[in-house]
Enzyme design. Structure first.
Site, PDB file in Angstrom:
ATOM      1  N   LYS B 128       0.801  -1.222   0.000  1.00 32.47           N
ATOM      2  CA  LYS B 128       0.000   0.000   0.000  1.00 32.47           C
ATOM      3  C   LYS B 128       0.837   1.276   0.000  1.00 32.47           C
ATOM      4  O   LYS B 128       0.391   2.310  -0.466  1.00 32.47           O
ATOM      5  CB  LYS B 128      -0.922   0.013   1.225  1.00 32.47           C
ATOM      6  CG  LYS B 128      -2.010  -1.027   1.166  1.00 32.47           C
ATOM      7  CD  LYS B 128      -2.805  -1.068   2.463  1.00 32.47           C
ATOM      8  CE  LYS B 128      -2.135  -1.871   3.544  1.00 32.47           C
ATOM      9  NZ  LYS B 128      -2.230  -3.322   3.416  1.00 32.47           N
ATOM     10  N   GLY B 157      -8.091  -7.124   0.362  1.00 29.14           N
ATOM     11  CA  GLY B 157      -7.490  -8.453   0.235  1.00 29.14           C
ATOM     12  C   GLY B 157      -8.111  -9.211  -0.918  1.00 29.14           C
ATOM     13  O   GLY B 157      -8.035  -8.785  -2.067  1.00 29.14           O
ATOM     14  N   LYS B 228      -5.688   2.617   2.546  1.00 30.12           N
ATOM     15  CA  LYS B 228      -6.715   1.989   1.717  1.00 30.12           C
ATOM     16  C   LYS B 228      -7.727   3.019   1.225  1.00 30.12           C
ATOM     17  O   LYS B 228      -8.221   2.940   0.103  1.00 30.12           O
ATOM     18  CB  LYS B 228      -7.409   0.889   2.514  1.00 30.12           C
ATOM     19  CG  LYS B 228      -6.489  -0.304   2.772  1.00 30.12           C
ATOM     20  CD  LYS B 228      -7.072  -1.226   3.814  1.00 30.12           C
ATOM     21  CE  LYS B 228      -6.233  -2.485   3.991  1.00 30.12           C
ATOM     22  NZ  LYS B 228      -6.644  -3.237   5.181  1.00 30.12           N
TER      23      LYS B 228
END
Lengths: 467, 341
Positions: B128, B157, B228
């Site tokens: 990330k 995921g 995220k």
């Protein structure tokens, strides 16, 4: 405040110039501003490098040796005149000499092969900026400031590999420049970035086109999110007209990016349009400052300028020496490909078209071309079009000028064109062609060159722009 | 069917799970999708192995398990060789970057991605850090080098959050996004709500069960959620955010009393990453017990407010080696389809 300061070739023409730049920067530094400096090459050096590169491409080794000796001497002399501290002077002169040695080797290599590729040309013509930055570093250090010279590539500017006019990858560039310059500036060090040059992702040096140092200043400013970019010039600021033509021309306090771009296109090349476009995109205010009188506020170029009532026109500009080419023939009517073809022919010849007008009868297309390529344009068009039946003749008219009135206030204000034409009529000046973009930021007229000064003055008076 | 030559940079849980799938299910991948992955390089933090004819994955996995590095691959192992060196030296089609997330400079991931794209390699990234810090720049670089940059595994995921929003919601306008994007935090908050466990106990359990890292700061301070959120917002809404642009508040100052008070009003507290009107933030927020976002345990949930369809919520497991490894397969398939030869 976080500032970017850009110094052009005239400001660093000699040792005295370098020292003066130091004095200006020192003042802002003392005030507590964080400063990044962008420098051009010493006056006329880039042109001489372009010449040296092409001489080398023709295999002239003696010329190359002489040239590099002169260039070394000129920069060493500038160091001597600008830097007092012996130790710093030695250090910087050493950098200058070894950089020039590099240049000599490269030019001799080019001369040896006898071939100048775009890639090696870009490498050579960036040496002016690479030499100027360390000299400034020496001057700043001599005056007690911390400074660090960097090439555009070292600063983080990454471009495509279109050598000669490379385009920055702006997202990657802003990221890298912020990472590279941010910490140095926080620490109170002044980064001195060589304008005009950058590098590809493979670290091969590129140049970003003429006027590139302004562009570099824009890119650096956008990346480090500076509050303002100060462009130091040998003029007071942006003027309502060329002061050499109009005696009572006055400085413009504030102007918008679109207006400034119009002015830039019309010869008042104070700041390169590419730099303005970039600055406009990142909402980065520019300020044109006077080297001769650093305390003057100068002209600001900002995103939005409130248009005052009655303040329709900001400036009158002119381009001297244009030719007017008219392609005519009755059977051009309804042949949509012809205008495209005309422009394609000129593009293939690398001829700049300043203005285009076509009447709705489609009987003729009129193009304004800079004087130096006028007859070449006529030739190319005649050779390609005359046999084609559609075109009867290609005429050329010489000794003309473009006069333009520029201002955001013209938008939606009726009667501006009428005022321009009335003024011209009063002065007994015949208008040969007219163009107004639908942005309504400017109206351009083509008139006889001998009438240009008269026209500019009359319009300047009529729109009450003078002091 | 040509081999898809792959370099694995980073050989942690995700890359090893991926290697296991290739090792055990390779034939099925070839039969079902025409995908024949061949691992030609593997780099971890200690060294690297290169073999243009393909690396013996059983041996690689065994060596990693026994020695903690790839030294068991004798003959092709180079101690001290870095990921960037492998990318430069080995010939491949795709680089899979799965080194640990780091968000101050995003290194060495950022260098891996830049080098890979400069060399004209497609990239699958499950790390990330580089995307959270430099997503607009990396996408620009991918365009410039005409390569595909995929990063499905960074969010959700195995749950296909990014492609779901971008592809399946096409035609609707996504107006805002709200999500529970970190399983560890959600596990802790669920334990606090259901069993009145203290933050400390719940965290200790999460660590014992392997949900949380030994150093849980990155999860509980909200940084993982922020990464995220940045990636989802940039991908789905076209924003140009970096993690440095986001207000982040984690769950460390939430007490059992706070959760109880929320429950008494028919609500619960969740760590929410949300973006609306170009503004993104991460903070604990109250969520109605009846709202689809109220998922328990380590589950993730993300809610897209779309026009005119209204709210659409996607729920699934948010992390885990095998789960994230399937996202790598998904990304490879897309690259394979885009560049079928």
């Amino acid at each position: 405040m976080r500032l970017v300061m850009k110094f052009g070739g005239v400001s660093v023409a000699d040792g005295k110039g370098f020292r003066k730049v130091g004095t200006i920067v020192h003042k802002y530094h003392e005030r507590g501003d964080q400063i990044a400096v962008v420098t051009s090459a010493m006056h006329s050096v880039t042109n001489s490098l372009i010449d040296a590169a092409s001489q080398a491409g023709r295999g002239r080794k003696d010329h190359v040796r002489r040239y590099v000796d002169d260039l070394t001497e000129r920069h060493r002399k500038a160091c001597e005149d600008a830097i007092e501290n012996r130790e710093i002077l030695d250090k910087i002169q050493h950098v200058v000499t070894s950089t020039c040695d590099d240049l000599r080797n490269i030019l001799l290599g080019i001369a040896h092969i006898g071939e100048l590729t775009p890639r090696s040309r870009d490498y050579v013509i960036g040496f002016g900026e690479r030499l100027a930055a360390p000299v400034l570093q020496g001057v700043f250090e001599d005056m007690g400031m911390k400074a660090k010279a960097l090439t555009g590539g070292e600063a983080g500017i990454v471009t495509d590999d279109n050598f000669g006019a490379a385009q920055p990858l702006m997202n990657m560039t802003t990221l890298q420049v912020r990472q590279n310059l941010g910490p140095i500036m926080e620490d109170g060090t002044i980064p001195i970035v060589s304008g005009f040059i950058a590098q590809t992702q493979e670290s091969i040096q590129t140049t970003i086109g003429r006027g590139g140092s302004d562009y570099t200043a824009s890119i650096i400013g956008a990346s480090i999110r500076s509050d303002e970019v100060l462009v130091w010039k040998d003029v007071d600021g942006l003027m309502t007209a060329n002061p050499k033509i109009v005696k009572n021309a006055k400085m413009i306090d504030s102007i918008s990016f679109p207006e400034a771009m119009e002015l830039a296109h019309f010869g008042a090349e104070i700041i390169h349009p590419k730099a303005l476009e970039c600055a406009a995109k990142y909402q980065l205010p520019f300020r044109v400052k006077s080297l001769a009188d650093p305390d003057r506020p100068g002209s600001t170029i900002v995103s939005e300028v409130k248009v005052k009532d009655g303040d329709v026109v900001k400036a009158i500009t002119n381009i001297d020496d244009v030719d007017l080419i008219t392609v005519c023939g009755a059977s051009m009517v309804g042949t949509p490909r012809l205008p495209a073809k005309v422009l394609q022919i000129l593009t293939d010849e690398d001829i700049d078209v300043l203005m285009i007008s076509q009447s709705s009868s489609e009987e003729s297309i009129t193009l304004a071309i800079p004087k130096e390529s006028g007859s070449r344009a006529q030739n190319a068009l005649e050779l390609s079009l005359l046999g084609s039946k559609q075109v009867r003749e290609v005429n050329i008219e010489t000794a003309l000028s473009i006069v333009a009135v520029v201002g955001a206030g013209m938008k939606g204000t009726p009667g501006v064109a009428a005022r321009v034409f009335a003024t011209m009529a009063k002065e007994n000046i015949n208008i040969r062609a007219i163009a107004q973009g639908s942005s309504e930021l400017n109206i351009s007229c083509i008139i006889k060159k001998k009438d240009a000064a008269k026209a500019v003055n009359a319009l300047h008076d009529d729109f009450e722009l003078g002091v | 069917m040509p081999d898809l030559r792959i370099i694995l940079v980073g050989f942690g849980v995700v890359a090893r799970s991926f290697a296991e799938i290739v090792e055990s299910d390779g034939e099925s991948l070839a039969r079902r999708y025409g995908l024949k992955p061949k691992i030609v390089g593997i780099a971890d933090s200690r060294g690297a192995a290169i073999a243009q004819t393909g690396i013996d994955l059983k041996k690689a996995l065994g060596s990693k398990k026994d020695n903690g590095d790839l030294s068991g691959l004798d003959g092709i192992y180079h101690e001290g060789m870095t990921g960037a060196q492998v990318i430069k030296e080995a010939d491949c089609d795709v680089v899979v970057e799965s080194t640990p997330t780091e968000i101050t400079a995003a290194e060495p991931g950022l260098t891996h991605l830049k080098t890979a794209m400069m060399k004209g390699r497609h990239v699958v990234c499950t790390n990330k850090g580089p995307l959270a810090l430099a997503m607009p720049a990396l996408i620009e670089l991918a365009h410039h080098n005409e390569v595909v940059l995929k990063f499905s595994g960074t969010v959700g995921g195995g749950t296909p959050v990014l492609d779901f929003a971008k592809k399946c919601l096409e035609g609707s306008e996504v107006r805002s996004i709200k999500g529970i994007l970190n399983g560890t935090c959600n596990y802790i908050l669920t334990r606090m709500a259901n069993e009145s466990a203290t933050m400390k106990d719940a965290l200790a359990d999460a660590q014992r069960l392997g949900y949380a890292e030994a150093d849980p700061t990155y999860d509980v301070e909200g940084l993982d959620t922020a990464c995220k959120l940045v990636i989802t917002s940039n991908h789905v809404l076209g924003t140009g955010l970096s993690i440095k642009d986001i207000d982040i508040r984690g769950i460390t100052d939430i007490s059992v009393e706070d959760v109880k008070e929320a429950l008494s009003q028919g609500e619960t507290i969740k760590l929410i990453g949300g973006v609306a009107g170009g503004k993104a933030k991460v903070s604990p927020e109250r969520v109605k017990l009846t709202h689809p976002l109220n998922v328990s345990g380590t589950f993730n949930a993300i809610c897209f407010d779309t026009f005119p369809s209204g709210e659409v919520t996607l729920v699934g497991k948010g992390a885990g080696g095998p789960e994230t490894a399937t996202s790598v397969i998904r990304d490879l398939l897309e690259i394979r389809r885009a560049y079928a030869r």
